[in-house]
Design a protein around this motif. Sequence first.
Motif, short mmCIF file in Angstrom:
data_model
loop_
_atom_site.label_atom_id
_atom_site.label_comp_id
_atom_site.label_asym_id
_atom_site.label_seq_id
_atom_site.Cartn_x
_atom_site.Cartn_y
_atom_site.Cartn_z
N UNK A 1 0.84 -1.20 0.00
CA UNK A 1 0.00 0.00 0.00
C UNK A 1 0.88 1.25 0.00
N UNK A 2 0.39 2.34 -0.62
CA UNK A 2 1.15 3.60 -0.53
C UNK A 2 1.06 4.16 0.87
N UNK A 3 2.04 4.96 1.28
CA UNK A 3 2.00 5.54 2.62
C UNK A 3 0.78 6.43 2.79
N UNK A 4 0.17 6.44 3.97
CA UNK A 4 -0.96 7.35 4.22
C UNK A 4 -0.54 8.81 4.03
N UNK A 5 -1.40 9.58 3.39
CA UNK A 5 -1.13 11.00 3.20
C UNK A 5 -1.29 11.74 4.52
N UNK A 6 -0.43 12.69 4.81
CA UNK A 6 -0.62 13.49 6.03
C UNK A 6 -1.89 14.31 5.94
#
Length: 200
Positions: free
Chosen positions: A18-23
């Motif tokens: 999964x891509x990193x969670x967006x801030x």
Amino acid sequence: MSISWQHDPVIHRLTQVLPPPEPYPYQDTYLFLLDSVISQQLSTKVADVIYKRFLKLFPEGYPLPELLQEMPVEYLREVGLSTAKANYVKNIASFHREHSLYFEHLHSMPDEEILALLTQIKGVGPWTVQMVLMFPLNRPDVFPIDDLVIRQQISRWYSLTENGKELRRQMTAIAENWRPHRTLACKYLWKAKNLPATSI
């Protein structure tokens, strides 16, 4: 910052697929709190419609606490809020005027103090405060054990079949392995909601 998840194969694998969670892009904790209460127990689509109608009640689309505090419940009901939620958002506005719920005031306080402060507001429970901590305040080590999706995801990916107190005990033990980054682990679990089990 690189975080090692080798001690937890599930989260480690989720970080690989999964891509990193967006801030979270905003720091307006007062507005986030209002949005969270309005959105409770509603679908995302319905909550978004009601929240936008709510904002349009105010000049420049911002619910200044003095205006919200004075607004008749009937006006809030007309945009889709229940009577209970109308009173809850007015409670938040009143509390804000007395204690300040802005980011600048809250960001220097420990998590436990923020939880104790905000749960004094009728209509604001621990889960809502945890969302404030995890998103606009970006606290790194929050574990919302009563979040339905988190409970479902932990049960799913860790093959838990327990219920009630035993499930809570197992979840707490698993989350201990994520310290001091429990917030990030939970954000990956939220993102994995629609991920096929075969992905990991």
